[in-house]
Every structure is written in C-alpha cells, then in structure tokens.
Design an enzyme around this catalytic site. Structure first.
Site, short mmCIF file in Angstrom:
data_model
loop_
_atom_site.label_atom_id
_atom_site.label_comp_id
_atom_site.label_asym_id
_atom_site.label_seq_id
_atom_site.Cartn_x
_atom_site.Cartn_y
_atom_site.Cartn_z
N ASP A 178 0.82 -1.21 0.00
CA ASP A 178 0.00 0.00 0.00
C ASP A 178 0.86 1.26 0.00
OD1 ASP A 178 -2.26 1.49 0.03
OD2 ASP A 178 -2.93 0.90 2.02
N ASP A 179 0.66 2.12 -1.00
CA ASP A 179 1.34 3.43 -1.04
C ASP A 179 2.86 3.32 -1.17
OD1 ASP A 179 -1.28 4.19 -0.45
OD2 ASP A 179 -0.71 5.73 0.99
N CYS A 219 -6.03 4.53 -3.32
CA CYS A 219 -6.20 3.10 -3.01
C CYS A 219 -7.48 2.50 -3.62
CB CYS A 219 -6.28 2.86 -1.51
SG CYS A 219 -5.04 3.72 -0.53
N HIS A 239 -10.17 -2.16 -1.26
CA HIS A 239 -9.95 -1.01 -0.38
C HIS A 239 -10.17 -1.33 1.10
CE1 HIS A 239 -9.40 2.98 0.91
NE2 HIS A 239 -10.66 3.27 1.08
N ASP A 297 -0.34 -0.05 -5.12
CA ASP A 297 -1.57 0.47 -5.75
C ASP A 297 -1.40 1.84 -6.39
OD1 ASP A 297 -1.36 1.65 -3.24
OD2 ASP A 297 -3.45 1.31 -2.67
N HIS A 298 -0.33 2.57 -6.02
CA HIS A 298 0.04 3.85 -6.62
C HIS A 298 1.31 4.28 -5.94
CE1 HIS A 298 -1.45 5.28 -2.87
NE2 HIS A 298 -2.59 4.65 -3.11
CA LIG Z 1 -2.74 3.04 -1.40
#
Ligand SMILES: [Ca+2]
Ligand SMILES: [Ca+2]
Length: 488
Positions: A43-44, A83, A142, A316-317
């Site tokens: 995540d992130d 997300c 999410h 996710d990004h």
């Molecule tokens: Ca994220």
C-alpha cells in the site's frame, strides 16, 4: 422401457461415463499444471525501493531478491492514484472511465456500483470458476477483501496500532504522522498478514491457488518499531528534488485538484525542519514492509510450491514525499502514478528489465493468460506475456491514469501528457526533465506530441458512479456531492 432397449442404453451410458471420467481426469491434470499465484499488494509504495532507484538510501533486500529472480517493469503505472479506485480497477480489469469508480468505493459495491455493461467480474471470481482456490489476508480491495473477493480471508486490513496521540504531525482528514511505535514487529498487522501467508504456503493444497498478501505499510501513519528507524541516520538523509516555483506553470485546475491541505507541503516541512524526519519515517516503513515480504518469500521458497508459483508484487500507486510540493498520492504526476511491478516464476526471465509503459490493469488479463483462461475482450488491459517473453517487443500502448472524470494522464516512454476536464494541459519531457518541473504544454513546438498522446485518452468517460466518494478538498467534495445527487 423393455429389456431389449436396456442393453444398448446401458452401453451408451457406460461409454459416456468413461468419456466424462477421462475428461475430468484431464481437467484435474491440467489444473495441477496451472501455476499457483502469489499476489503481493503493497500500500502506497513508491519507487523508493532498490530495484527502482527512487531513493539512494532505501533498504529493500527482499524486493531486490525478488527483482533479481524475475522481471521488473520500470515504467508501470496505476490507473487511479488512490487506493480504492486503483484496486477496483485491478480486480475488475476495467479503467475508472469504464466503471465510473474514479474515487473511493466500498468493496461490496465494486460490482454493483460499476457503470460498465456488462457488469465486471472480479479477477478472483474468474479464477475460482476455473478451479482456483482463492485466499488471502490484509489490504487487497480497499477495505480488505469484501464483496466476496476471496473464499478465505484472514483479515488484518489495519493501519494501527495507534499511539494515544499523534507523535509528530496533526492534520484533519489524514492519519499522516510518524514515529517509532509499537515496540515489536509482532504487534503490527502486517506481521499477521505475513503469518497467514506463511501458514497457507506450508499446507497441502489440492488444486491451484491464488494467495493474496495485502501489506498495509508504508501507508500512513508511518509508525513502525524503533529498530526500523534505527537503520537510518537522520543527518545524512537525502531529500527529494523540489523547486519553490514549480507550481507557477500549472493550469489553475491542476492547482485546485492537487491542493492537499490535510497533509504537509514541502514548504511546511522546510519551515518546520521536519522534512528529513518524515523521509526517514517513510524509509523505515518501506524497510519494515520489505522484511514482512521477505518472510513470505522465504516461506514460498521452502514450500512445495517454490517451482510452480507466479509471484506478482505491485503497489496500488506511488507517493510524493515533497516532490512538486506535495506529500501525498492523488496526483497525475510521476511520483504518484508510477509503481513497482515485479513478476517472477516459471518461464519468466531472471534479472530482466522491461521499460515499456504498462498498467496494473494489465495484471488481470496477464494472470488469465498464464492460467490458460480465455481473456474476455471487455477487459481494458492486455496481457503482458509478450513483454515478459521479450521485454523489447513492440508495444504501442501508453499507460493511462485517470484522476476524476476527464482528468487523464498519458505516459509513454518519454512524455507525460495530462489533460483536465476543462481542456487545460501539462506536458513533461521526462528524457530531459525527470522531475517534471517544466510544463511544455503551451509551447507550440510540442503540439504534435500532445496530439499523438491525446489519441489515447478514453473518450466518453463514464459518469462518476454515485457509490464512489472522496472528501479531500473542495473540488473532490463537490465531485462527490454531484455523484450522490445523481443517484437521487
Ligand atoms: Ca494506497
Ligand atoms: Ca513547474
């Protein structure tokens, strides 16, 4: 039925049964040959990992090991820089412009809230229909794995545990903060996520499986035990590139969309002398996430599935840590759209780099391809198999990132072109300007470049689905309000 007819009928039934038994046997055999899938979501996580060179001091030995054992896509991008919509896009195989899921979305509404026709089918559901067992833990969609994403879900989609009060940063509508907390790794949700995967890999499984491992860090708050902070020296921390006048050449709408008041700006970090501290905290979280990923990779190597599992690791990004004066995701710029994407497994070349622009949206068809499942032509992505087999293969598809309806970034091998809903634009020549400081959009010399890239912007983008929401700044509050109103 008389006795005369009985015999031929019985023979026919027996013959049919024999054929069916043979078919079933060959299905079972085929299923055993299908690759298992270890799907690791982080995540992130931006490019601050060794295989991507985004920060020279980052410590990610396990991601390095995974990259060396397979192929890394160095120009991979998310389809939405947040997300919820990014993950909805990955698991539906559809662009936000097809589903209308541009913003956050509850897992249970990913299918019902999609504006696409036909309705999307989640990647895991297609795999299940073809005999895959699906299981996992942590943050996949999410909220984790709602909407029946998996047959077995181990939980632990969780950014805590939280200290009693914020340690270094206070902001409304953000859990941005950093500091050494809690005391031990086994108090972290990601430790439990890795434990779930380790146990799953130690068990005998009857058929092929999809195992999702959703690592929550380095998502904020940047809290991890002290040992991870101790790996870095505060004084020598390198800061990312930044120019105080960077926003002067942005169109107004870009400033409105990218305005991120809840999180610190580079200006704030400089004024308050907090920038190095914050960068160090992110690096500490990345190092910790890498450690938990390493535990899962060790378990895979020691398991019965070591030689028959495709490992895909993605984020996710990305994330800005002060670049372009923001500390967040949710931008149409490189630091936010670019993601690590590593693939390893049987038949995948080792220690190989592919520089073609690809998207996370391509994972769905890629996995179907490797699992011998027909790829529906309603999907928006395309299989990466031709690039995996030949990383220099011809590839004329740029990566597309959409941040709200009709705000679209197109990334090819050289340029980033952004067009907003009001028609205003940004263009960066990354071969000369890797920090995207100089907006070339108003320079007539580049009109042909813009025209060439604009062709790839999805036309007739779906209306914003009423189930999708984001209340970050006034622009997004208004987008959300209008979408909700449309449902009434
Ligand atoms: Ca994220
Ligand atoms: Ca600029």
């Amino acid at each position: 039925m008389n006795a005369l007819n009985k015999t031929p009928l019985r023979s026919l039934v027996l013959a049919l049964s024999a054929i069916l038994a043979l078919t079933n046997a060959s299905c079972a055999e085929q299923q055993n040959d299908l690759p298992n899938i270890l799907f690791i979501a982080v995540d992130d996580l931006n490019d601050w990992v060794v295989p991507y060179g985004g920060h020279s001091q980052t410590l990610t030995p396990n991601l390095e090991r995974l990259a060396d054992s397979g192929l890394r896509f160095t120009n991979a991008h998310c389809q939405a820089p947040l997300c919820g919509p990014s993950r909805a896009s990955i698991f539906t195989g559809l662009l936000p412009s097809t589903t209308g899921l541009y913003l956050h979305v509850n897992d249970d509404k990913v299918i019902s809230g999609s504006q696409s026709n036909p309705a999307p089918e989640l990647l895991t559901h297609v795999l299940q229909r073809h005999g895959y067992e699906t299981l996992g833990a942590g943050k996949l969609l999410h909220q984790g794995a709602g909407g029946g994403l998996l047959q077995d879900y181990g939980g632990h989609k969780d950014f805590g545990p939280y200290p009693e009060k914020h340690m270094n940063y206070e902001g409304e509508r953000t859990s941005t903060d950093w500091g050494a907390y809690p005391d031990r790794n086994d108090q972290m949700p990601d430790h439990a996520v890795a434990n779930y995967a380790i146990k799953a890999l130690s068990e005998k499984r009857d058929g092929p499986f999809f195992l999702g491992v959703g690592i929550n860090r380095p998502h904020v708050p940047w809290h991890v035990p002290q040992e991870w902070f101790d790996k870095f020296d505060l004084d020598s921390i390198e800061l990312p590139p930044y120019r105080a006048d960077d926003w002067d050449d942005l169109p107004e709408i870009s400033k409105i969309i990218h305005n991120a008041p809840p999180t610190p700006s580079a200006e704030w970090l400089i004024e308050n002398g907090k920038w190095k501290e914050m960068v160090l905290a992110y690096l500490a979280c990345v190092a910790y996430a890498d450690y938990e990923i390493g535990r899962v990779l060790d378990a895979l190597e020691a398991s019965d599935y070591a030689d028959n599992a495709i490992v895909i690791l993605w984020s996710d990004h990305g994330y800005h840590l002060g670049e372009k004066n923001v500390v967040t995701k949710m931008t149409l710029w490189e630091e936010s759209t670019r993601v690590p994407l590593l693939i390893a497994g049987p038949g995948i070349p080792k220690n190989t780099v592919c520089e073609r622009p690809v998207g996370l949206i391509d994972l769905y068809p890629t996995l179907l391809d490797y699992s011998d499942i027909e790829i529906s032509d309603t999907l928006d992505g395309r299989t990466l198999r031709p690039l995996i087999e030949d990383p220099d293969a011809k590839w004329e598809h740029p990566a597309i990132t959409i941040w709200g309806r009709n705000n679209t970034a197109i990334r090819d091998e050289r340029y980033r072109y952004i067009r907003y809903e009001d028609g205003s634009e940004e263009l960066y020549d990354r071969s000369k300007d890797p920090n995207e400081f100089n907006n070339l959009a108003s320079n007539p010399e580049y009109t042909p470049v813009k025209e060439r890239l604009a062709v790839h912007i999805p036309e007739n983008q779906a209306l914003v689905s009423p189930v999708t929401y984001h209340r970050w700044n006034p622009y997004w509050i208004e987008v959300t309000r209008k979408a909700e109103e449309s449902a009434e």
